[in-house]
Enzyme design. Sequence first.
Site: not given
Ligand code: NAD
Length: 522
Positions: A171, A195, A198-199, A303, A403
């Site tokens: 998101f 994909k 969804e947020r 991140c 985090e």
């Molecule tokens: P998230 O893991 O909750 O969601 C990411 C994606 O995974 C979404 O599309 C979501 O629908 C899906 N998802 C979420 N939970 C799931 C599950 N249990 N099973 C299957 N799919 C699932 O992440 P977020 O909250 O949207 O983003 C924030 C996180 O992303 C932070 O931890 C941040 O550090 C990380 N991030 C990392 C980078 C990088 O390059 N290292 C860049 C941006 C964000």
Amino acid sequence: LKPAAALASTATSFPNTHEKIQAVEDTPYFIDNKFVNSTTDKFIDLPDPATNNLVTRVPQMTDQEMKAAVASAEKAFKSWKNTTVLARQQIMFRFVQLIRENWDRLAASITLEQGKTFADAKGDVLRGLQVAEAAIAAPELLKGEVLEVAKDMETRTYREPLGVVAAICPFNFPAMIPLWCIPIATITGNTLILKPSERDPGAAMILAELVQKAGFPEGVVNVIHGAHKTVDFILDEPAIKAISFVGGNKAGEYIFSRGSANGKRVQANLGAKNHAAVLPDCNKNHFINSVVGAAFGAAGQRCMALSTLVMVGETKEWLTEVAESAKKLKVDGGFEEGADLGPVISPHSKERILSLIDSAEKEGATILLDGRNYKNSKYPNGNFVGPTIIANVTPDMTCYKEEIFGPVLVCLNVDTIDDAIDLINKNEYGNGVAIFTRSGPTAETFRRNIESGQVGINVPIPVPLPMFSFTGNKKSIAGGGANTFYGKPGINFYTQLKTVTALWQSQDAVAKKAAVHMPTLQ
Ligand code: NAD
């Protein structure tokens, strides 16, 4: 397929205001260059983080719809892979131009759905746009190698597309992360199932519109929606050959292991805990400005946010000045003039952040600047957290181990630069790190010994531009960091090497009998 009624207005309906939307429209999906309303009866509400008013509903698409999107991408691949990279490059030129022309619209959708300030949202778009611009160098980057390996014989390599690939996005960068994937996946000849989170899928929907306008053929980029169920569909769909994931560790580790077990190529960038070591010889004002921007910008939801300070020696005395500067930041709705940071993504996220600050207090740290009770009179229902600084933190505390992903800076004290390096290297994450010093040798020692993948020397958020690659390390990237995003490794991720050895000899040179042994050099 019935095109969505909202087709033309899908993207234009993002107002530059947090006012309540009277006629809320569902987010359509995108297949064969058309926007279509899902027939599902399951929707995910998407509220504006500044007000918690409903902006749109995101469909949890049906299996049948998702299968149709993959079938469309499979069909498109057959002809797309046979277009020349020069033809694909022309489309990318137009895509880049369209992103520039729609920059404000993209940014407005991000501010409304994700909450970050409009100025910051423009940066989100720019960092993605730069990946599309760099992808235009694909004809150069896709060139293979050739060598005469024996008399009349040469070996040469080709980089070929994989087929249908998928991207699962977080998101926090609604434009940048889709743009880490769309340009490189497509210019290398793949077709893509995207994909978005969804947020906040709004920016991805505008990008879909620009894909269509830029002249990508139908099915080269399809956008599908949903949460866990959609991710499982992608993981188990045999036609999908590779997955790009960016997000947290829980989802990412699951996606990496299940995707890999299903024989797919997976790149997965995960969570972070980025430290800065602060040395007494650094430029103090530059350090304070840098850390306040990097810790609290985007409400800490980056991140590469600089969330952890390691104060070496007497620099711990500087924290009151850091707090003074942080106190001046304006926490407000993202469209408000002069807003420095907006709300966090959801009430749940706010609660989690507050409970981590509470835990620090209980475990004996000092709350030097407390944003827990921040209230905004214009936006009483928003998910606001004020900048918070936690001093005297130790590595065993929960606020250090997790985090936080909010506007919270945790600060630890050490005596020497070696202690700082030890402490940082013991942390499980290894995304980004920074050092503030005026000493070249100290910076060099730090650079050599630190285990983080992206190092800033007097630079607080050292995100590499897209001619390099995003090189997280340790728990911040799955699979030991073999598959990093964008740059040359990005081109490699989306392509398979094919190595051809050819013999062209004259008829006179053909041997009289078959050779059954392995050839030896003659
Ligand atoms: P998230 O893991 O909750 O969601 C990411 C994606 O995974 C979404 O599309 C979501 O629908 C899906 N998802 C979420 N939970 C799931 C599950 N249990 N099973 C299957 N799919 C699932 O992440 P977020 O909250 O949207 O983003 C924030 C996180 O992303 C932070 O931890 C941040 O550090 C990380 N991030 C990392 C980078 C990088 O390059 N290292 C860049 C941006 C964000």
